[in-house]
Design an enzyme around this catalytic site. Structure first.
Site, PDB file in Angstrom:
ATOM      1  N   ARG A 224       0.857  -1.181   0.000  1.00  0.00           N
ATOM      2  CA  ARG A 224       0.000   0.000   0.000  1.00  0.00           C
ATOM      3  C   ARG A 224       0.901   1.241   0.000  1.00  0.00           C
ATOM      4  NH1 ARG A 224      -3.541  -2.664  -1.705  1.00  0.00           N
ATOM      5  NH2 ARG A 224      -5.452  -3.290  -0.659  1.00  0.00           N
ATOM      6  N   HIS A 272      -1.768   1.122  -9.587  1.00  0.00           N
ATOM      7  CA  HIS A 272      -2.400   0.102  -8.728  1.00  0.00           C
ATOM      8  C   HIS A 272      -3.057  -1.005  -9.580  1.00  0.00           C
ATOM      9  CE1 HIS A 272      -4.307  -0.566  -4.510  1.00  0.00           C
ATOM     10  NE2 HIS A 272      -4.205  -1.712  -5.154  1.00  0.00           N
TER      11      HIS A 272
HETATM   12  P1  NDP Z   1      -1.665 -12.187   3.838  1.00  0.00           P
HETATM   13  O1  NDP Z   1      -2.537 -11.785   4.962  1.00  0.00           O
HETATM   14  O2  NDP Z   1      -1.808 -13.569   3.296  1.00  0.00           O
HETATM   15  O3  NDP Z   1      -0.133 -12.015   4.256  1.00  0.00           O
HETATM   16  C1  NDP Z   1       0.336 -10.937   4.975  1.00  0.00           C
HETATM   17  C2  NDP Z   1       1.779 -11.208   5.384  1.00  0.00           C
HETATM   18  O4  NDP Z   1       2.295 -10.029   6.013  1.00  0.00           O
HETATM   19  C3  NDP Z   1       1.884 -12.338   6.402  1.00  0.00           C
HETATM   20  O5  NDP Z   1       3.014 -13.131   6.134  1.00  0.00           O
HETATM   21  C4  NDP Z   1       2.065 -11.607   7.729  1.00  0.00           C
HETATM   22  O6  NDP Z   1       2.789 -12.320   8.713  1.00  0.00           O
HETATM   23  C5  NDP Z   1       2.864 -10.402   7.267  1.00  0.00           C
HETATM   24  N1  NDP Z   1       2.751  -9.315   8.243  1.00  0.00           N
HETATM   25  C6  NDP Z   1       1.651  -8.645   8.621  1.00  0.00           C
HETATM   26  N2  NDP Z   1       1.946  -7.738   9.573  1.00  0.00           N
HETATM   27  C7  NDP Z   1       3.269  -7.847   9.787  1.00  0.00           C
HETATM   28  C8  NDP Z   1       4.171  -7.200  10.673  1.00  0.00           C
HETATM   29  N3  NDP Z   1       3.766  -6.249  11.518  1.00  0.00           N
HETATM   30  N4  NDP Z   1       5.469  -7.567  10.637  1.00  0.00           N
HETATM   31  C9  NDP Z   1       5.881  -8.555   9.793  1.00  0.00           C
HETATM   32  N5  NDP Z   1       5.079  -9.209   8.927  1.00  0.00           N
HETATM   33  C10 NDP Z   1       3.773  -8.861   8.937  1.00  0.00           C
HETATM   34  O7  NDP Z   1      -1.867 -11.100   2.698  1.00  0.00           O
HETATM   35  P2  NDP Z   1      -1.660 -11.254   1.109  1.00  0.00           P
HETATM   36  O8  NDP Z   1      -0.351 -11.879   0.864  1.00  0.00           O
HETATM   37  O9  NDP Z   1      -2.845 -11.884   0.487  1.00  0.00           O
HETATM   38  O10 NDP Z   1      -1.691  -9.713   0.652  1.00  0.00           O
HETATM   39  C11 NDP Z   1      -0.758  -8.789   1.165  1.00  0.00           C
HETATM   40  C12 NDP Z   1      -1.116  -7.382   0.739  1.00  0.00           C
HETATM   41  O11 NDP Z   1      -0.843  -7.184  -0.655  1.00  0.00           O
HETATM   42  C13 NDP Z   1      -2.570  -6.964   0.848  1.00  0.00           C
HETATM   43  O12 NDP Z   1      -2.946  -6.676   2.190  1.00  0.00           O
HETATM   44  C14 NDP Z   1      -2.602  -5.720  -0.031  1.00  0.00           C
HETATM   45  O13 NDP Z   1      -2.239  -4.584   0.731  1.00  0.00           O
HETATM   46  C15 NDP Z   1      -1.514  -6.013  -1.068  1.00  0.00           C
HETATM   47  N6  NDP Z   1      -2.093  -6.223  -2.405  1.00  0.00           N
HETATM   48  C16 NDP Z   1      -1.796  -5.333  -3.400  1.00  0.00           C
HETATM   49  C17 NDP Z   1      -2.288  -5.502  -4.663  1.00  0.00           C
HETATM   50  C18 NDP Z   1      -1.910  -4.581  -5.766  1.00  0.00           C
HETATM   51  O14 NDP Z   1      -2.468  -4.684  -6.865  1.00  0.00           O
HETATM   52  N7  NDP Z   1      -0.957  -3.691  -5.566  1.00  0.00           N
HETATM   53  C19 NDP Z   1      -3.188  -6.621  -4.999  1.00  0.00           C
HETATM   54  C20 NDP Z   1      -3.423  -7.503  -3.891  1.00  0.00           C
HETATM   55  C21 NDP Z   1      -2.905  -7.293  -2.642  1.00  0.00           C
HETATM   56  P3  NDP Z   1       2.225 -13.711   9.318  1.00  0.00           P
HETATM   57  O15 NDP Z   1       2.361 -14.711   8.190  1.00  0.00           O
HETATM   58  O16 NDP Z   1       3.123 -14.000  10.432  1.00  0.00           O
HETATM   59  O17 NDP Z   1       0.793 -13.457   9.695  1.00  0.00           O
HETATM   60  C1  OXD Z   2      -6.215  -5.691  -3.275  1.00  0.00           C
HETATM   61  C2  OXD Z   2      -5.716  -4.698  -4.221  1.00  0.00           C
HETATM   62  O1  OXD Z   2      -6.024  -5.554  -2.060  1.00  0.00           O
HETATM   63  O2  OXD Z   2      -6.094  -4.751  -5.412  1.00  0.00           O
HETATM   64  O3  OXD Z   2      -6.816  -6.678  -3.744  1.00  0.00           O
HETATM   65  O4  OXD Z   2      -4.930  -3.838  -3.838  1.00  0.00           O
END
Ligand code: NDP
Ligand code: OXD
Length: 309
Positions: A224, A272
């Site tokens: 983000r 995005h």
């Molecule tokens: P998940 O919830 O599957 O994974 C999140 C990961 O981040 C986990 O490994 C989690 O750790 C880690 N995490 C969260 N908080 C912390 C912290 N404080 N310190 C260290 N690690 C942390 O999410 P996704 O992989 O599905 O998606 C991730 C993000 O990608 C979305 O939230 C969104 O913001 C972004 N996104 C962007 C898109 C775009 O087009 N640009 C499209 C889709 C998503 P743990 O495994 O230990 O819980």
């Molecule tokens: C999502 C994105 O979170 O598109 O799916 O950013």
């Protein structure tokens, strides 16, 4: 009859609707602003629901985010007994794998330099670094981060990752917890941010953390925009601490025309689009979750409100 309300991209909503009517004709599917009887809506699929929408649905059972992130939702406005489910579906995973691979390879093979050289009509080959000597790190080892790592592995990059809880991923040096962040960053020639936006991760890419990267490292932000302190990035690029950045997300979106990121020679921007929920695959996942909910089974992709993701 079960009623579903969809409040996200209307064009893609039509594909959702046709899949629902083919697969589950017993479910009414409404695309906002056509809502049917609000009192009968049990499932809401939404990107940014207006503040009063959730309050107008007395029988809401589950809120499905139409994207992988949930930071756009006001969690405090959603009744505590309504589970919130984020989008975990093959189409969004594939899109992120493509974008992350494209970006890593672009940085690995000096594309930002060659774009500048073409603009200046300059023919200047840059020595190719073997993939094994390029260290790629992913912040966030969730659904998307792990899928990206799996696909980058065969290129031969040296891989590391960082998450909140410990992980064991073959071929990846995994770090967990805030106390390991500096050690992780020190190993990243190319850093990919794939974290969710929470109170703990806001501004995590700041002057201090960018300084922990090896000199000349490059950044890919697909998490983000609010993960990144914008001035810290500009300072790091200008000082040579960072060599380039590929940004798919920013604050605000859309980025105003006068913003310095647009014309910075070391920044590549996309609007995005790294990955998008694909209705063809996502509708099946949501349908499956509705069936699970009706059978009293656990929902796949339910978030933990306390963690914020
Ligand atoms: P998940 O919830 O599957 O994974 C999140 C990961 O981040 C986990 O490994 C989690 O750790 C880690 N995490 C969260 N908080 C912390 C912290 N404080 N310190 C260290 N690690 C942390 O999410 P996704 O992989 O599905 O998606 C991730 C993000 O990608 C979305 O939230 C969104 O913001 C972004 N996104 C962007 C898109 C775009 O087009 N640009 C499209 C889709 C998503 P743990 O495994 O230990 O819980
Ligand atoms: C999502 C994105 O979170 O598109 O799916 O950013």
């Amino acid at each position: 009859m079960v009623s579903v309300l969809y409040k996200a991209d209307p064009d893609r909503g039509r594909t959702w609707s046709s899949i629902f009517s083919a697969r589950a004709p017993d479910i009414e599917f409404h695309i906002w602003p056509e809502t049917g009887d609000l009192a009968r809506v049990e499932y809401l699929i939404a990107w940014e629901p207006p503040p009063d929408l959730v309050a107008s649905l007395p029988n809401l059972k589950v809120l499905f985010s139409s994207g992988a992130g949930v930071d756009h939702l006001d969690l405090s406005a959603i009744p505590a007994d309504v589970p919130i489910v984020r989008m975990v579906e093959p189409g969004i995973v594939d899109g992120m794998i493509e974008y992350a691979t494209l970006s890593v390879l672009a940085l690995h093979r000096n594309l930002v330099d060659y774009i500048g050289q073409q603009a200046a009509a300059r023919w200047l080959p840059i020595k190719v670094v073997p993939a094994a000597a390029r260290r790629v790190g992913v912040m966030g080892l969730g659904v998307l981060g792990q899928a990206v790592m799996n696909r980058l592995g065969p290129f031969g990059f040296s891989l590391s990752g960082w998450s909140r809880s410990p992980k064991h991923i073959p071929g990846v040096a995994c770090h967990a917890g805030a106390e390991t962040l500096d050690a992780f960053l020190g190993q990243c020639d190319i850093l990919i941010c794939l974290l969710p936006l929470t109170d703990d991760t806001r501004n995590i890419l700041n002057q201090r953390s960018l300084a922990r990267l090896p000199r000349g490292a490059a950044l890919i932000n697909v998490g983000r925009g609010a993960h990144l302190e914008q001035q810290a990035l500009l300072d790091a690029l200008d000082s040579g601490q960072l060599s380039a950045a590929i940004l798919d997300v920013c604050v605000p979106e859309p980025l105003p025309a006068a913003h310095p990121f647009w014309h910075h020679p070391r920044i590549l921007m996309t609007p995005h689009i790294a990955s998008m929920t694909q209705p063809e695959t996502a509708a099946l996942i949501v349908l499956d979750n509705i069936v699970r909910h009706r059978n009293g089974q656990a929902l796949l992709g339910a978030i933990d409100r306390h963690r914020g993701y």
